[in-house]
Design an enzyme around this catalytic site. Structure first.
Site, PDB file in Angstrom:
ATOM      1  N   TYR A  16       0.804  -1.222   0.000  1.00  0.00           N
ATOM      2  CA  TYR A  16       0.000   0.000   0.000  1.00  0.00           C
ATOM      3  C   TYR A  16       0.841   1.278   0.000  1.00  0.00           C
ATOM      4  O   TYR A  16       0.301   2.372  -0.116  1.00  0.00           O
ATOM      5  CB  TYR A  16      -0.911   0.044   1.234  1.00  0.00           C
ATOM      6  CG  TYR A  16      -1.916  -1.067   1.300  1.00  0.00           C
ATOM      7  CD1 TYR A  16      -3.029  -1.080   0.467  1.00  0.00           C
ATOM      8  CD2 TYR A  16      -1.767  -2.122   2.203  1.00  0.00           C
ATOM      9  CE1 TYR A  16      -3.964  -2.102   0.522  1.00  0.00           C
ATOM     10  CE2 TYR A  16      -2.693  -3.148   2.274  1.00  0.00           C
ATOM     11  CZ  TYR A  16      -3.786  -3.134   1.423  1.00  0.00           C
ATOM     12  OH  TYR A  16      -4.701  -4.149   1.484  1.00  0.00           O
ATOM     13  N   HIS A  21      -4.217   6.617  -1.098  1.00  0.00           N
ATOM     14  CA  HIS A  21      -4.802   6.564   0.247  1.00  0.00           C
ATOM     15  C   HIS A  21      -3.736   6.704   1.335  1.00  0.00           C
ATOM     16  O   HIS A  21      -4.071   6.906   2.499  1.00  0.00           O
ATOM     17  CB  HIS A  21      -5.529   5.224   0.419  1.00  0.00           C
ATOM     18  CG  HIS A  21      -6.900   5.319   1.023  1.00  0.00           C
ATOM     19  ND1 HIS A  21      -7.599   6.496   1.172  1.00  0.00           N
ATOM     20  CD2 HIS A  21      -7.714   4.351   1.534  1.00  0.00           C
ATOM     21  CE1 HIS A  21      -8.773   6.248   1.741  1.00  0.00           C
ATOM     22  NE2 HIS A  21      -8.866   4.971   1.976  1.00  0.00           N
ATOM     23  N   TYR A  62      -5.380  -0.431   9.502  1.00  0.00           N
ATOM     24  CA  TYR A  62      -6.074  -0.193   8.234  1.00  0.00           C
ATOM     25  C   TYR A  62      -7.026   0.984   8.410  1.00  0.00           C
ATOM     26  O   TYR A  62      -7.490   1.291   9.506  1.00  0.00           O
ATOM     27  CB  TYR A  62      -6.778  -1.436   7.681  1.00  0.00           C
ATOM     28  CG  TYR A  62      -5.774  -2.481   7.262  1.00  0.00           C
ATOM     29  CD1 TYR A  62      -5.102  -2.384   6.044  1.00  0.00           C
ATOM     30  CD2 TYR A  62      -5.458  -3.534   8.121  1.00  0.00           C
ATOM     31  CE1 TYR A  62      -4.156  -3.324   5.680  1.00  0.00           C
ATOM     32  CE2 TYR A  62      -4.504  -4.478   7.758  1.00  0.00           C
ATOM     33  CZ  TYR A  62      -3.856  -4.367   6.539  1.00  0.00           C
ATOM     34  OH  TYR A  62      -2.899  -5.285   6.184  1.00  0.00           O
ATOM     35  N   ASN A  64     -10.121   1.991   7.858  1.00  0.00           N
ATOM     36  CA  ASN A  64     -11.475   2.107   8.427  1.00  0.00           C
ATOM     37  C   ASN A  64     -11.515   1.920   9.941  1.00  0.00           C
ATOM     38  O   ASN A  64     -12.559   2.103  10.544  1.00  0.00           O
ATOM     39  CB  ASN A  64     -12.455   1.165   7.721  1.00  0.00           C
ATOM     40  CG  ASN A  64     -12.022  -0.278   7.792  1.00  0.00           C
ATOM     41  OD1 ASN A  64     -10.897  -0.571   8.192  1.00  0.00           O
ATOM     42  ND2 ASN A  64     -12.891  -1.171   7.397  1.00  0.00           N
ATOM     43  N   ASP A  89      -5.753  11.822   2.572  1.00  0.00           N
ATOM     44  CA  ASP A  89      -6.035  12.045   1.159  1.00  0.00           C
ATOM     45  C   ASP A  89      -7.463  12.556   1.011  1.00  0.00           C
ATOM     46  O   ASP A  89      -8.329  12.229   1.817  1.00  0.00           O
ATOM     47  CB  ASP A  89      -5.846  10.741   0.378  1.00  0.00           C
ATOM     48  CG  ASP A  89      -6.742   9.619   0.905  1.00  0.00           C
ATOM     49  OD1 ASP A  89      -6.601   9.249   2.086  1.00  0.00           O
ATOM     50  OD2 ASP A  89      -7.607   9.133   0.146  1.00  0.00           O
ATOM     51  N   ASN A 110     -13.355   6.748   5.189  1.00  0.00           N
ATOM     52  CA  ASN A 110     -13.548   5.830   6.322  1.00  0.00           C
ATOM     53  C   ASN A 110     -12.632   6.120   7.503  1.00  0.00           C
ATOM     54  O   ASN A 110     -13.000   5.880   8.649  1.00  0.00           O
ATOM     55  CB  ASN A 110     -13.381   4.384   5.862  1.00  0.00           C
ATOM     56  CG  ASN A 110     -14.507   3.943   4.951  1.00  0.00           C
ATOM     57  OD1 ASN A 110     -15.630   4.427   5.061  1.00  0.00           O
ATOM     58  ND2 ASN A 110     -14.217   3.043   4.032  1.00  0.00           N
TER      59      ASN A 110
END
Length: 194
Positions: A16, A21, A62, A64, A89, A110
């Site tokens: 990632y 993000h 993560y 959320n 972001d 989220n």
């Protein structure tokens, strides 16, 4: 002096690292480098770098579930939401532009939704790192989990550096002065504000 908590939002793991993000993580890495600090694991499920003025945090749960580590760090360091800056972001800000704001909705983000839920308030500062809207009919959820495009990557170090400037300005000069300086001219790829 009361410290700040600066939370950069992203997803952990090398797959990632270059995603849109993960702009928040990129800005936090720049702030840590400026302070000569290094991130270390913290029991709050975040990586933390302590500086004189701030606690820099990258939640590792993560996106959320970002709220849990952010709240745990606020409790641990005794920092209230009024001294929290979240770097994230933002689809609704064009690539190359940065926005500082206090409160507001989560715009479907989220990470923000999770933080607002655990704080019970929307009144915390945000640095919105513009990534623009997805092309064509691409799903925004797909777009944010893609790496920055080649053309965007050319300007990414400059924008990350400017976003770190925005964070430092919020801490030292407040929201209004920061908005006056950094909103005056969008940082569209042509260089610093005129």
């Amino acid at each position: 002096m009361d410290r700040w908590l600066i939370a950069g939002l992203g997803n952990p793991g090398p797959e990632y690292a270059g995603n849109r993000h993960n702009a928040g993580f990129m800005v936090l890495d720049e702030l840590a480098a400026r302070a000569g600090g290094r991130f270390k694991a913290h029991k709050s499920r975040a990586e933390v770098c302590e500086t004189r003025a701030a606690v820099l945090a990258k939640p590792l749960t993560y996106m959320n579930l970002s709220g849990g580590p952010v709240k745990a760090l606020c409790d641990f360091y005794k920092i209230g939401p009024e001294r929290v800056i979240v770097v994230h972001d933002e689809l609704d800000v064009p690539y190359g532009a940065l926005r500082a704001k206090l409160g507001g909705g989560d715009n479907g983000h989220n990470g923000l939704r999770s933080i607002t839920k655990v704080f019970g308030t929307r009144d915390y500062l945000r640095v919105r790192f513009g990534i623009g809207r997805p092309p064509g009919r691409m799903d925004p959820a797909t777009f944010v989990l893609r790496d920055f495009a080649t053309a965007e990557r050319k300007d990414l170090p400059f924008l990350v550096d400017r976003a770190a400037d925005v964070v430092e300005s919020l801490m030292t000069r407040g929201l209004e002065a920061t908005q006056n300086d950094f909103h005056r001219a969008d940082l569209h790829i042509s260089g610093p504000p005129r």
